[in-house]
Scaffold this active site. Structure first.
Site, PDB file in Angstrom:
ATOM      1  N   GLU A  26     -30.934  45.382   1.963  1.00 44.77           N
ATOM      2  CA  GLU A  26     -32.158  46.187   1.854  1.00 44.77           C
ATOM      3  C   GLU A  26     -33.380  45.321   2.142  1.00 44.77           C
ATOM      4  OE1 GLU A  26     -32.421  48.137  -1.957  1.00 44.77           O
ATOM      5  OE2 GLU A  26     -34.262  49.194  -1.423  1.00 44.77           O
ATOM      6  N   ASN A 173     -31.164  58.393  -0.408  1.00 46.23           N
ATOM      7  CA  ASN A 173     -30.614  57.437  -1.375  1.00 46.23           C
ATOM      8  C   ASN A 173     -31.180  57.728  -2.752  1.00 46.23           C
ATOM      9  OD1 ASN A 173     -29.594  54.676  -2.388  1.00 46.23           O
ATOM     10  ND2 ASN A 173     -31.799  54.560  -2.783  1.00 46.23           N
ATOM     11  N   GLU A 174     -30.341  57.748  -3.739  1.00 42.16           N
ATOM     12  CA  GLU A 174     -30.771  57.940  -5.134  1.00 42.16           C
ATOM     13  C   GLU A 174     -31.859  59.013  -5.222  1.00 42.16           C
ATOM     14  OE1 GLU A 174     -31.413  54.270  -7.322  1.00 42.16           O
ATOM     15  OE2 GLU A 174     -29.307  53.746  -7.097  1.00 42.16           O
ATOM     16  N   TYR A 240     -23.910  49.871 -11.474  1.00 39.38           N
ATOM     17  CA  TYR A 240     -24.152  48.435 -11.631  1.00 39.38           C
ATOM     18  C   TYR A 240     -23.612  47.957 -12.974  1.00 39.38           C
ATOM     19  CZ  TYR A 240     -27.217  48.334  -7.550  1.00 39.38           C
ATOM     20  OH  TYR A 240     -27.697  48.384  -6.269  1.00 39.38           O
ATOM     21  N   GLU A 297     -23.385  51.235  -3.819  1.00 38.40           N
ATOM     22  CA  GLU A 297     -24.108  50.200  -4.566  1.00 38.40           C
ATOM     23  C   GLU A 297     -23.294  49.872  -5.798  1.00 38.40           C
ATOM     24  OE1 GLU A 297     -28.340  50.581  -5.182  1.00 38.40           O
ATOM     25  OE2 GLU A 297     -28.565  51.644  -3.267  1.00 38.40           O
ATOM     26  N   GLN A 346     -26.481  42.793  -3.400  1.00 38.94           N
ATOM     27  CA  GLN A 346     -26.754  42.945  -1.984  1.00 38.94           C
ATOM     28  C   GLN A 346     -26.419  41.635  -1.275  1.00 38.94           C
ATOM     29  OE1 GLN A 346     -30.590  44.556  -1.007  1.00 38.94           O
ATOM     30  NE2 GLN A 346     -30.480  46.138  -2.591  1.00 38.94           N
TER      31      GLN A 346
END
Ligand code: AHR
Length: 498
Positions: A26, A173-174, A240, A297, A346
């Site tokens: 990103e 995204n999100e 996460y 992610e 990432q």
């Protein structure tokens, strides 16, 4: 000690999609700028502005697919700002990540060239949160249309005659959070609308990826699958691993206590439950499993390194991260009937990075070494493996001590990946090899461990945590007795002899 482990070498359970070994890069902190893009005039050796050392390292782990430009950045990225004469490109503030100036020097052409250098598939994430249907539609046209059209001509004017092949395209995204704070009902309708104009030009076939839930938001998954299954090829999941009790207190990447080691692995193991439960909802609307789950992610998220920009999400990476990677990849293998892609967050200098850089210097993290050791599973056939592992406990909480998975390549070579989560004790795994019909085998192995729970590589000691040859096994007939060191990740290679 594991009570028993049985590997049925003749029971195959489907292909482990190599895209499970994908990455996210990103426009965040030093991932793109410095980590990948240094510019043509940089003293750091580069090809057309892209770092040579990083490309070489990523090729080594056979990176199959790279997601870009975000993340949250994707929903405020306007792709036309990142094409044409570099010096004339718009400058903007990266409001999500550190308030830095984004000069748009790394744009569509640079990203596609990076993917060509890496020989990996691009996975482009479009902007729903602050972009228009026309903008998304034109990006796809610019990328993939070879005929006469305004966007095709614009691409040619910018120096790329032929269209590129782009398979993976994310529609937002999100969108439940940084991508617009939408309700699932609203996003489902927008998804249906936006994806309509994500066209297939010529022979190019786009795999449309809908924005899925965060962690255990089963309502989001239910609504998206109910309203939009027939319009999508995949749907995402973000999860996460955060050891600490609260977002403001996630815990440090190094210098942590045993309790944090344990809770990190305990939380990483939750990926299994999340995929299982989201999978049940997906099965309801898609019993044939046409739609893939894309965990685009995942990884550890700690407090940033002291003294660094809080918006840059820069963290060290230890043997604990290696265990998180090994355990999570084993979970993805197990669910490879549904999980078709995953993208660790990432790639470089951000969150659970495989590479860290400091100016001209570059180091490979313990997570990198796990990706390198596990690459043998890419596109291999998952094998039936049951392991009745002992437990690893801490203050009354328990997790399985050993995580494992196995696969076989086209050439018939079997790989077994084994993680010993226990920080203090070794684990013995009596692995029974079934289905070999009396064939003899040759066994080799590689292992990664550390001398303390936060063992890690630094720019002055880049080889403190590196894989070693593994010899702690004894083969007696069909029984392979394996002794795993504490806090270790091991991959065995078992080659049947003619
Ligand atoms: O990976 C960092 C951020 O985490 C991404 O930009 C966003 O999608 C997620 O919340």
């Amino acid at each position: 000690m594991a009570e028993r482990a049985i590997l049925n070498t003749d029971i195959r359970k489907g292909t482990i999609n190599k895209n499970i070994y994908g990455h996210l890069s990103e426009h965040l902190g030093r991932c793109i700028y410095e980590g990948i893009w240094v510019g043509e005039d940089s003293p750091i050796p580069n090809t057309n502005g892209i770092r040579n050392d990083v490309v070489k390292a990523l090729k080594e782990i056979q990176i199959p697919v790279l997601r870009w430009p975000g993340g949250c950045f994707a929903d405020e990225y306007h792709w036309k700002d990142g094409i044409g004469d570099r010096e004339a490109r718009k400058r903007m503030i990266n409001t999500h990540w550190g308030g830095t100036v984004e000069n748009n020097h790394f744009g569509t052409h640079e990203f596609m060239e990076l993917c060509e250098m890496l020989e990996c598939e691009p996975y482009i994430n479009g902007n729903v949160g602050s972009g228009t249907v026309q903008e998304m539609s034109e990006w796809v046209e610019y990328l993939t249309f070879g005929g006469i059209s305004p966007m095709s001509e614009l691409r040619q004017q910018n120096g790329h005659q032929e269209p590129w092949a782009v398979t993976y395209f994310g529609v937002g995204n999100e969108n439940w959070g940084c991508g617009g704070n939408m309700r699932p009902e609203y996003y489902a309708d927008l998804y249906r609308q936006y994806q309509t104009y994500v066209r297939n030009y010529g022979d190019n076939r786009i795999h449309r990826i809908a924005c899925g839930p965060n962690v255990d938001d089963y309502h989001w998954m239910e609504v998206l699958m109910r309203e939009a299954t027939r319009f999508m090829d995949s749907i995402t999941l973000h999860y996460y691993t955060i050891p600490g009790p609260a977002w403001e207190n996630k815990g440090a990447a190094t210098g942590f206590e045993t309790g944090e080691w344990f809770s990190t692995l305990e939380k990483a193991l939750r990926m299994d439950e999340l995929i299982t439960k989201h999978g049940v909802i997906m099965d309801k609307y898609d019993p044939d499993k046409r739609v893939g789950l894309v965990v685009d992610e995942w990884g550890t998220w700690y407090d940033v390194e002291p003294g660094t920009n809080p918006g840059f999400l820069y963290q060290q990476n230890t043997i604990r991260d290696a265990l998180v990677a090994g355990v999570t990849l084993n979970i993805f293998h197990k669910h490879s009937d549904r999980v078709r892609m995953a993208n660790i967050a990432q790639t470089i200098n951000v969150l659970q990075a495989v590479i860290l850089t400091e100016g001209v210097k570059m180091l490979l993290t313990p997570t990198y070494h796990v990706f390198n050791m596990f690459k043998v599973h890419q596109d291999a056939e998952l094998l039936d493996l049951t392991i009745d592992s002992g437990t690893y406990s801490f203050e009354g909480r328990e997790v399985p001590e050993v995580s494992a998975s196995a696969s076989v390549t086209d050439a018939g070579i079997i790989h077994v990946s084994l993680c010993n989560l226990n920080h203090a004790a070794s684990a013995t795994v009596p692995l029974e090899l079934r289905g070999l019909s009396g064939q003899k085998v040759e066994v080799r192995g590689t292992t990664l461990t550390g001398n303390k729970i936060d063992a890690h590589n630094t720019f002055s000691q880049p080889d403190a945590v590196v894989p070693q040859a593994f010899t702690a096994f004894i083969l007696e007939g069909d029984l392979l007795n394996v002794e795993l060191a504490p806090m270790s990740v091991t991959v065995l290679e078992i080659t049947p002899k003619a």
